[in-house]
Design a protein around this motif. Structure first.
Motif, PDB file in Angstrom:
ATOM      1  N   ASP A  43     -17.883  39.551 -51.298  1.00  0.00           N
ATOM      2  CA  ASP A  43     -17.414  40.880 -51.695  1.00  0.00           C
ATOM      3  C   ASP A  43     -16.139  40.808 -52.535  1.00  0.00           C
ATOM      4  OD1 ASP A  43     -15.112  41.812 -49.295  1.00  0.00           O
ATOM      5  OD2 ASP A  43     -16.327  40.017 -49.056  1.00  0.00           O
ATOM      6  N   GLU A  44     -15.949  41.825 -53.381  1.00  0.00           N
ATOM      7  CA  GLU A  44     -14.757  41.996 -54.210  1.00  0.00           C
ATOM      8  C   GLU A  44     -14.520  40.803 -55.141  1.00  0.00           C
ATOM      9  OE1 GLU A  44     -11.542  43.009 -51.600  1.00  0.00           O
ATOM     10  OE2 GLU A  44     -12.378  44.990 -51.162  1.00  0.00           O
ATOM     11  N   THR A  45     -15.607  40.273 -55.693  1.00  0.00           N
ATOM     12  CA  THR A  45     -15.534  39.127 -56.601  1.00  0.00           C
ATOM     13  C   THR A  45     -15.908  39.569 -58.008  1.00  0.00           C
ATOM     14  OG1 THR A  45     -16.097  37.601 -54.816  1.00  0.00           O
ATOM     15  CG2 THR A  45     -16.446  36.814 -57.066  1.00  0.00           C
ATOM     16  N   ILE A  46     -15.230  39.005 -58.999  1.00  0.00           N
ATOM     17  CA  ILE A  46     -15.543  39.281 -60.400  1.00  0.00           C
ATOM     18  C   ILE A  46     -16.251  38.051 -60.977  1.00  0.00           C
ATOM     19  CG2 ILE A  46     -14.617  39.771 -62.692  1.00  0.00           C
ATOM     20  CD1 ILE A  46     -12.255  41.154 -61.306  1.00  0.00           C
ATOM     21  N   ILE A  47     -17.451  38.268 -61.475  1.00  0.00           N
ATOM     22  CA  ILE A  47     -18.225  37.209 -62.111  1.00  0.00           C
ATOM     23  C   ILE A  47     -18.000  37.325 -63.619  1.00  0.00           C
ATOM     24  CG2 ILE A  47     -20.526  36.246 -62.496  1.00  0.00           C
ATOM     25  CD1 ILE A  47     -19.513  35.984 -59.615  1.00  0.00           C
ATOM     26  N   GLY A  48     -17.373  36.328 -64.201  1.00  0.00           N
ATOM     27  CA  GLY A  48     -17.010  36.370 -65.606  1.00  0.00           C
ATOM     28  C   GLY A  48     -18.213  36.396 -66.534  1.00  0.00           C
ATOM     29  N   ILE A 107     -25.548  39.967 -53.950  1.00  0.00           N
ATOM     30  CA  ILE A 107     -24.281  40.370 -54.568  1.00  0.00           C
ATOM     31  C   ILE A 107     -23.623  41.322 -53.580  1.00  0.00           C
ATOM     32  CG2 ILE A 107     -23.137  41.367 -56.559  1.00  0.00           C
ATOM     33  CD1 ILE A 107     -24.780  38.981 -57.351  1.00  0.00           C
ATOM     34  N   SER A 108     -22.558  40.915 -52.969  1.00  0.00           N
ATOM     35  CA  SER A 108     -21.938  41.726 -51.918  1.00  0.00           C
ATOM     36  C   SER A 108     -21.218  42.942 -52.510  1.00  0.00           C
ATOM     37  CB  SER A 108     -20.983  40.859 -51.101  1.00  0.00           C
ATOM     38  OG  SER A 108     -21.672  39.783 -50.504  1.00  0.00           O
ATOM     39  N   GLY A 109     -20.632  43.738 -51.639  1.00  0.00           N
ATOM     40  CA  GLY A 109     -20.042  44.997 -52.070  1.00  0.00           C
ATOM     41  C   GLY A 109     -18.817  44.836 -52.953  1.00  0.00           C
ATOM     42  N   CYS A 110     -18.604  45.825 -53.831  1.00  0.00           N
ATOM     43  CA  CYS A 110     -17.389  45.938 -54.640  1.00  0.00           C
ATOM     44  C   CYS A 110     -17.198  44.762 -55.599  1.00  0.00           C
ATOM     45  CB  CYS A 110     -16.156  46.088 -53.751  1.00  0.00           C
ATOM     46  SG  CYS A 110     -16.253  47.474 -52.609  1.00  0.00           S
ATOM     47  N   CYS A 111     -18.290  44.204 -56.098  1.00  0.00           N
ATOM     48  CA  CYS A 111     -18.214  43.125 -57.083  1.00  0.00           C
ATOM     49  C   CYS A 111     -18.356  43.686 -58.489  1.00  0.00           C
ATOM     50  CB  CYS A 111     -19.320  42.098 -56.834  1.00  0.00           C
ATOM     51  SG  CYS A 111     -19.119  41.162 -55.301  1.00  0.00           S
ATOM     52  N   ILE A 158     -20.641  31.814 -54.162  1.00  0.00           N
ATOM     53  CA  ILE A 158     -19.452  32.116 -54.952  1.00  0.00           C
ATOM     54  C   ILE A 158     -18.466  32.889 -54.081  1.00  0.00           C
ATOM     55  CG2 ILE A 158     -18.560  33.202 -57.038  1.00  0.00           C
ATOM     56  CD1 ILE A 158     -20.454  30.837 -57.534  1.00  0.00           C
ATOM     57  N   THR A 159     -17.277  32.312 -53.879  1.00  0.00           N
ATOM     58  CA  THR A 159     -16.284  32.931 -53.003  1.00  0.00           C
ATOM     59  C   THR A 159     -15.018  33.322 -53.749  1.00  0.00           C
ATOM     60  OG1 THR A 159     -15.368  30.762 -52.419  1.00  0.00           O
ATOM     61  CG2 THR A 159     -17.134  31.636 -51.007  1.00  0.00           C
ATOM     62  N   LYS A 160     -14.995  33.132 -55.063  1.00  0.00           N
ATOM     63  CA  LYS A 160     -13.815  33.478 -55.859  1.00  0.00           C
ATOM     64  C   LYS A 160     -14.263  33.909 -57.249  1.00  0.00           C
ATOM     65  CE  LYS A 160     -13.185  28.623 -57.223  1.00  0.00           C
ATOM     66  NZ  LYS A 160     -12.253  27.469 -57.193  1.00  0.00           N
ATOM     67  N   ASP A 161     -13.371  34.559 -57.973  1.00  0.00           N
ATOM     68  CA  ASP A 161     -13.683  34.992 -59.329  1.00  0.00           C
ATOM     69  C   ASP A 161     -14.064  33.795 -60.193  1.00  0.00           C
ATOM     70  OD1 ASP A 161     -12.881  37.434 -58.354  1.00  0.00           O
ATOM     71  OD2 ASP A 161     -11.042  37.557 -59.552  1.00  0.00           O
ATOM     72  N   THR A 162     -14.981  34.011 -61.126  1.00  0.00           N
ATOM     73  CA  THR A 162     -15.439  32.916 -61.984  1.00  0.00           C
ATOM     74  C   THR A 162     -14.963  33.129 -63.416  1.00  0.00           C
ATOM     75  OG1 THR A 162     -17.552  33.939 -62.630  1.00  0.00           O
ATOM     76  CG2 THR A 162     -17.502  32.720 -60.546  1.00  0.00           C
ATOM     77  N   PRO A 163     -14.581  32.052 -64.112  1.00  0.00           N
ATOM     78  CA  PRO A 163     -14.167  32.175 -65.509  1.00  0.00           C
ATOM     79  C   PRO A 163     -15.366  32.458 -66.414  1.00  0.00           C
ATOM     80  CG  PRO A 163     -13.452  30.077 -64.554  1.00  0.00           C
ATOM     81  CD  PRO A 163     -14.418  30.685 -63.605  1.00  0.00           C
ATOM     82  N   GLU A 164     -15.090  33.010 -67.575  1.00  0.00           N
ATOM     83  CA  GLU A 164     -16.129  33.249 -68.566  1.00  0.00           C
ATOM     84  C   GLU A 164     -16.817  31.935 -68.943  1.00  0.00           C
ATOM     85  OE1 GLU A 164     -16.411  34.674 -73.254  1.00  0.00           O
ATOM     86  OE2 GLU A 164     -14.833  35.506 -71.945  1.00  0.00           O
ATOM     87  N   GLY A 165     -18.157  31.970 -69.004  1.00  0.00           N
ATOM     88  CA  GLY A 165     -18.926  30.825 -69.457  1.00  0.00           C
ATOM     89  C   GLY A 165     -19.015  29.677 -68.484  1.00  0.00           C
TER      90      GLY A 165
END
Length: 228
Positions: free
Chosen positions: A178-183, A158-162, A194-201
């Motif tokens: 880095d700087e990614t939000i895992i829903g 899990i990279s930085g600032c996630c 994972i290179t982008k934010d992920t939706p919930e579920g």
């Protein structure tokens, strides 16, 4: 550190592991195990008494004893969440275990009932919520926040600032930039990148990070398949 008397929930392999780690790498003392009464098959486990969870507070005072609930990732950790919240509702405080062989820094910001195995690298300014499991060999980058009820298997980066939202699961060798939000309730499969934010579920399988249409909370068996 003050010695605490601990009751472990479960008589599984995870409960046996927890007993081992507390015995050999902790000042605390495990005094008993507990499970729901319908699942009691023997009076003892690891040489200690097994008592019904329904009656646990009558036998072990919530003022004197602490609870540790090392429950698996089944149902996207909702089962572990349910039992953790049940123990809290009874009035128990929960301890966390952080291996002495993990790399951490002073003032580690960690919640209750976390199980952090050996060889985890947790960088400065990381926040870890309640009821999380970090199996061996993970890297948690600086300024990352892992929220409650998250399960990391092994060799996850899990990279930085996630930000990792509640009840998410990560298979072996998965990576988050880095700087990614895992829903919330995201299932990241073995080897996924994972290179982008992920939706919930959402569910992410393979190195190309392909999103599946199914919702993670509708699938139980897939987490076994992606755990390596």
């Amino acid at each position: 550190m003050e010695q605490k008397k601990i009751i472990i929930f479960g008589v599984s392999q995870l409960a046996s592991l927890a007993h081992f780690y507390f015995k050999y790498d902790s000042p605390h003392a495990v005094v008993a195990f507990t499970v729901d009464k319908d699942y009691i098959q023997a009076d003892t486990f690891e040489g200690l008494p097994v008592v019904p969870f329904e009656d646990i507070e009558k036998l072990y005072s919530t003022e004197e004893y602490y609870m540790f609930l090392p429950i698996s990732f089944k149902q996207m950790s909702h089962l572990r969440r349910e039992k953790y919240e049940a123990a809290k509702a009874k009035g128990y405080k929960c301890v966390s275990y952080v291996s002495s062989k993990a790399t951490t820094w002073p003032d580690l910001n960690i919640g209750e009932n976390c199980f952090i195995f050996e060889d985890n690298t947790i960088q400065p300014y990381v926040k870890i919520g309640n009821n999380c499991v970090l199996w061996s060999g993970n890297h948690i980058g600086h300024h990352t926040e892992i929220k409650d009820h998250v399960f990391l298997t092994s060799h996850v980066v899990i990279s930085g600032c996630c930000v990792v939202e509640e009840n998410s699961f990560f298979g072996v060798n998965s990576t988050v930039r880095d700087e990614t939000i895992i829903g919330k309730e995201t299932l990241v499969g073995m080897g996924a990148i994972i290179t982008k934010d992920t939706p919930e579920g959402s569910i992410w399988i393979g190195a190309k990070s392909t999103q599946r249409e199914s919702k993670s909370n509708q699938i139980d068996s897939i987490s076994h398949k992606t755990n390596g």
